[in-house]
Write a protein that holds these residues in place. Structure first.
Motif: not given
Length: 367
Positions: A255, A268, A212, A208-209, A258-263
């Motif tokens: 970006s 965004e 990004h 996951m991630g 966002e690997v660690w703080h998705r959504n």
């Protein structure tokens, strides 16, 4: 009869003798202020973006600091600029900048609607439909990025007598079209990020991630290649491309977070504003370098205006995001309000009907 001086050969731009020349940090020759406020003319700006063929010997071009052929050596006593019109970069033109800017704008506009819809629709009664819609939109985004960028990398290599995957000419001992190699590398990195994005959404066993992360690396790589971009014909050209590094590297850092703080809706929307600004600034570069109006490349106030202009670009992007966020919120509120209003009317009707029925059973004339 005395014969006058020979006219300048076809494809050359001549300037008066004795014109001073300033060397830029990238090895390109900058015209002095004595050329007047009209320098460079629109015709010069058009042909100056064309890249001389490496090693063909036309124009006596010398090698610049980053390996791209430069026409500086042809600026002798007659100050003639020689360009090879048959070798041009796809991105290094008005059409190339506008098409690339349009790609960033379309992606930014899609995000400007998708991210507010994803955030505001979580508690909506249509949350399942919204989640399914966003899944297909994201699949289309990453898939389109993979296809378009792969095609762009191949076009830069194979069209317009490009390098065709040849990096160095052993005969002439010169690099072959490093500008085109830079553009192809930019496209290739975004294509890899697009492929990983598609695989991530197709439920493959991918961390996951990672999508990004590769997207962030593609943006960092884009900024690096723009920073070392060669064949800049004026200091103003370099300056406006350096300003372009602001949205590129800022979007890359965003970006990466966002690997660690998705959504995360804040990250965004911030990334979306950077992409919209990058798209509009590419259009600004295209119209400044190849537009019909003439800009004085030696006026310090032109540089001040460019910095001010970038601030307006980003401010407009923020206002556009606020507008789209308000539109999405209003649409969801209208849909939720109509449903809530109908439910309220039904509840009131049922309560009144129950009250009337109770009064009739009690033999009262209350109703």
């Amino acid at each position: 009869m005395a014969r006058g001086p020979d006219p300048a050969p076809r494809g050359h731009l001549s300037s008066p003798q004795g014109v001073e020349k300033d060397e830029s940090p990238f090895g390109s020759v900058l015209p002095a202020a004595s050329l007047g406020p009209a320098w460079p003319s629109p015709a010069f700006r058009t042909v100056s973006r064309l890249i001389p063929k490496a090693g063909d010997g036309e124009g006596g071009g010398r090698q610049s600091g980053f390996g791209a052929a430069s026409p500086a050596a042809s600026l002798g006593p007659g100050v003639s600029l020689v360009f090879n019109h048959s070798h041009a970069s796809v991105m290094g033109s008005f059409l190339g900048h506008t098409l690339t800017g349009l790609s960033f704008l379309l992606l930014g506009f899609a995000w400007a609607i998708k991210h507010p819809l994803k955030f505001l629709g979580r508690k909506s009664k249509y949350s399942l439909q919204i989640e399914k819609l966003i899944y297909w939109v994201e699949l289309l985004e990453w898939g389109g990025m993979a296809v378009v960028c792969s095609s762009g990398a191949l076009l830069e290599q194979c069209l317009l007598e490009g390098p065709c995957f040849r990096l160095y000419n052993e005969t002439t001992h010169q690099w072959v079209f490093l500008n085109l190699w830079q553009h192809s590398t930019m496209h290739a990195f975004f294509a890899m990020a697009g492929v990983v994005g598609v695989l991530t959404r197709c439920k493959f066993q991918i961390p996951m991630g990672l999508d990004h992360l590769l997207f962030s690396l593609a943006l960092f790589n884009e900024g690096l290649l723009f920073y070392t971009h060669s064949s800049r014909m004026s200091a103003l050209d370099q300056y406006i491309h350096y300003i372009l590094l602001i949205p590129i590297w800022t979007g890359a850092v965003c970006s990466l977070f966002e690997v660690w703080h998705r959504n995360n809706p804040i990250l965004e929307l911030f990334r979306t504003s950077m992409f919209i600004t990058q798209g509009t600034w590419l259009w600004q570069i295209a119209f400044l370098l190849w537009g019909t109006s003439s800009w004085d490349h030696n006026d310090p106030e032109t540089y001040i205006f460019m910095a001010l202009c970038y601030s307006w670009h980003y401010g407009s992007a923020v206002l556009f995001l606020a507008f789209t966020y308000g539109i999405v919120y209003w649409v969801l509120w209208i849909l939720k309000g109509n449903c809530g209003g109908e439910a309220m009317e039904i509840q009131k009707f049922n309560q009144a009907d129950a009250k009337t029925y109770t009064a009739l059973l009690n033999g009262s004339d209350e109703e």
